[in-house]
Write a protein that holds these residues in place. Structure first.
Motif, PDB file in Angstrom:
ATOM      1  N   GLY A 172     -67.592  -6.449   2.243  1.00  0.00           N
ATOM      2  CA  GLY A 172     -66.176  -6.612   1.938  1.00  0.00           C
ATOM      3  C   GLY A 172     -65.306  -5.669   2.754  1.00  0.00           C
ATOM      4  N   VAL A 176     -62.407  -6.646   5.508  1.00  0.00           N
ATOM      5  CA  VAL A 176     -61.053  -6.090   5.474  1.00  0.00           C
ATOM      6  C   VAL A 176     -60.724  -5.437   6.819  1.00  0.00           C
ATOM      7  CG1 VAL A 176     -59.606  -4.304   4.431  1.00  0.00           C
ATOM      8  CG2 VAL A 176     -60.984  -5.795   2.990  1.00  0.00           C
ATOM      9  N   ARG A 187     -53.026 -10.210   4.813  1.00  0.00           N
ATOM     10  CA  ARG A 187     -53.111  -9.626   3.476  1.00  0.00           C
ATOM     11  C   ARG A 187     -51.757  -9.569   2.784  1.00  0.00           C
ATOM     12  NH1 ARG A 187     -56.579  -4.360   3.207  1.00  0.00           N
ATOM     13  NH2 ARG A 187     -56.601  -4.953   1.017  1.00  0.00           N
ATOM     14  N   PRO A 191     -53.108 -10.925  -0.921  1.00  0.00           N
ATOM     15  CA  PRO A 191     -53.500  -9.537  -1.230  1.00  0.00           C
ATOM     16  C   PRO A 191     -54.983  -9.429  -1.599  1.00  0.00           C
ATOM     17  CG  PRO A 191     -51.414 -10.090  -2.275  1.00  0.00           C
ATOM     18  CD  PRO A 191     -51.959 -11.370  -1.725  1.00  0.00           C
ATOM     19  N   ASP A 192     -55.514 -10.443  -2.285  1.00  0.00           N
ATOM     20  CA  ASP A 192     -56.934 -10.490  -2.618  1.00  0.00           C
ATOM     21  C   ASP A 192     -57.597 -11.520  -1.700  1.00  0.00           C
ATOM     22  OD1 ASP A 192     -59.447 -10.530  -3.683  1.00  0.00           O
ATOM     23  OD2 ASP A 192     -58.871 -11.298  -5.655  1.00  0.00           O
ATOM     24  N   TRP A 193     -58.330 -11.021  -0.707  1.00  0.00           N
ATOM     25  CA  TRP A 193     -58.914 -11.931   0.270  1.00  0.00           C
ATOM     26  C   TRP A 193     -60.109 -12.714  -0.288  1.00  0.00           C
ATOM     27  CZ3 TRP A 193     -64.021 -11.523   1.510  1.00  0.00           C
ATOM     28  CH2 TRP A 193     -64.669 -10.336   1.195  1.00  0.00           C
ATOM     29  N   THR A 194     -60.596 -12.371  -1.487  1.00  0.00           N
ATOM     30  CA  THR A 194     -61.789 -13.027  -2.037  1.00  0.00           C
ATOM     31  C   THR A 194     -61.467 -14.316  -2.786  1.00  0.00           C
ATOM     32  OG1 THR A 194     -61.682 -11.754  -4.097  1.00  0.00           O
ATOM     33  CG2 THR A 194     -62.942 -10.801  -2.285  1.00  0.00           C
ATOM     34  N   VAL A 195     -60.158 -14.640  -2.988  1.00  0.00           N
ATOM     35  CA  VAL A 195     -59.836 -15.864  -3.722  1.00  0.00           C
ATOM     36  C   VAL A 195     -60.201 -17.073  -2.864  1.00  0.00           C
ATOM     37  CG1 VAL A 195     -58.012 -14.749  -5.039  1.00  0.00           C
ATOM     38  CG2 VAL A 195     -57.449 -15.883  -2.879  1.00  0.00           C
ATOM     39  N   SER A 198     -57.951 -18.061   0.145  1.00  0.00           N
ATOM     40  CA  SER A 198     -58.074 -17.092   1.233  1.00  0.00           C
ATOM     41  C   SER A 198     -59.360 -17.310   2.024  1.00  0.00           C
ATOM     42  CB  SER A 198     -58.036 -15.676   0.669  1.00  0.00           C
ATOM     43  OG  SER A 198     -58.358 -14.729   1.655  1.00  0.00           O
TER      44      SER A 198
END
Length: 425
Positions: A172, A176, A187, A191-195, A198
């Motif tokens: 992770g 980033v 980002r 803001p949450d790249w894991t969704v 994204s």
């Protein structure tokens, strides 16, 4: 044994009689070194024994010990090991199968007692083996007891999970870093790249140059190809528009676009694989916990999560073997230690001499309890109202949790609120 520390040490010393042979073994990957003494620490052999980490080597050790026992007419045997890495497991388990008592000596104890005999800081395997035998004869050891197969399975899975969690965090962080280098504005949109949206964007059009010729509808079409069932809608179209706007003003590096694209693809694929493995491991942990009656009893504590429970049982083993919650705290290295001398009074700190995984999950579990469990929330608030700092209150409540766990197991009770009487499980 009673829990009182002084009494326990005395009992360990008294356990070694005049009929005992005490063997200290310094563990290594390929060749172990052993020294032999009597109950008073006198050497029984002129030189040490070196033996390989194989079945033949184990049998050689046993013959050497039996010859010395016969020569000196000693009938009892106690073998002490310094648990170095994972190299000691096979030898310790084999000795237990032969009906031999095995105890463990903390490496810190060996290090701090190495100058007792010769007043020299020199270190070698035979000397370490002799130091181990010495500290065993003085009662500075702990018994090695194998756990039931269910607890060993739990321990193996939790160790595996800890490794893959670290790999997941590392991957992770690497992703980033990639985003910060090649598409730093990404980002701001996600803001949450894991969704899911994204990840679909990073997979289909990771670089700003991939987005500059696309429209909102084309971005949504790419999301659908990545398996998103609800790619459009008001929020979806807004995200697509924001992503295109971010790509148009991006300051990301453009010198190695193809290599960067392949790098991100490998990172995301590996991250997804690790995420799937972690899910499988957590499912397996849940199945094993269902096989442990003790786990069902401890689940009655509201807010005690599955991973916290699995970590406690994996690291501490069968809680029925503990006499007091303080033993569980020492296992985790959460017991208090202070340094005082004369008029100087040092700061009281956690010893941190114990299982780091157990210590970590105790802390995370307590954070969850003070949020979800009414009793722990009330106790935490009371501690803070009395002027106690938040961290100090959390660690004090960890001690309370340890006493509650051992008390529940000893009395066979389920947890009930502090205002209610306990009911037998």
């Amino acid at each position: 044994m009673k829990f009182n520390r002084n009494e326990t040490t005395n009992q360990r010393i008294e356990r070694i009689t005049v009929q005992h042979v005490v063997v200290g073994i310094d563990i290594a990957k390929d060749m172990h070194a052993a020294q032999m003494t009597d109950f008073r620490g006198r050497s029984l052999t002129p030189r040490h024994l070196s033996f390989p980490n194989t079945l033949e080597g184990f049998e050689k050790l046993l013959r050497w010990v039996k010859e010395a026992q016969s020569k000196h007419r000693l009938t009892s045997l106690l073998i002490g090991l310094e648990p170095t890495g994972h190299y000691w497991f096979n030898l310790a388990n084999w000795l237990l199968q032969q009906g031999i008592e095995v105890v463990l000596v903390n490496p810190v104890t060996t290090h701090r007692n190495k100058e007792n005999r010769d007043n020299s800081p020199s270190k070698n395997d035979p000397k370490d083996a002799l130091v181990i035998a010495d500290v065993v004869s003085r009662g500075y050891y702990t018994d090695y007891v194998t756990q039931e197969a269910t607890f060993e399975r739990l321990k193996t899975l939790m160790s595996d999970r800890e490794y893959w969690v670290k790999q997941s965090i590392s991957l992770g962080n690497r992703i980033v870093r990639w985003i910060d280098l090649y598409f730093p504005e990404f980002r701001q949109v996600f803001p949450d790249w894991t969704v899911l949206r994204s990840l679909a964007s990073l997979h289909a059009c990771p670089l700003p140059c991939d987005l500059k010729r696309l429209s909102v509808d084309e971005v949504i079409k790419l999301w659908r190809k990545q398996g998103m069932k609800r790619a459009s809608g008001v929020s979806g179209r807004a995200k697509a528009g924001a992503l295109l706007a971010a790509a148009a003003r991006s300051i990301g590096d453009t010198r190695a676009t193809e290599e960067a694209r392949q790098d991100l693809y490998r990172l995301i694929q590996t991250y997804k694989q690790v995420t799937v493995m972690l899910g499988e491991i957590e499912e397996a942990l849940g199945r094993i916990l269902q096989e442990i009656p003790l786990a069902e009893q401890l689940r009655s504590i509201p807010g005690l999560g599955t991973m916290t429970l699995a970590a406690i049982l994996a690291s501490a083993g069968d809680l029925r073997l503990y006499a007091h919650g303080r033993q569980l705290l020492r296992r985790a290295g959460l017991n208090l230690a202070e340094c005082t001398s004369g008029k100087f009074k040092g700061q009281i700190k956690l010893s941190k001499r114990g299982d780091s995984m157990l210590r970590k999950h105790f802390y995370w579990g307590m954070l969850n309890l003070v949020r979800q469990n009414p009793d722990f929330k009330r106790w935490h608030t009371h501690n803070q109202e009395r002027g106690m700092k938040k961290q100090a209150s959390l660690f004090k409540l960890i001690g309370k949790l340890a006493r509650i766990l051992i008390g529940m197991v000893q009395r066979g009770e389920s947890y009930q609120s502090a205002s209610a009487a306990p009911v037998a499980a």
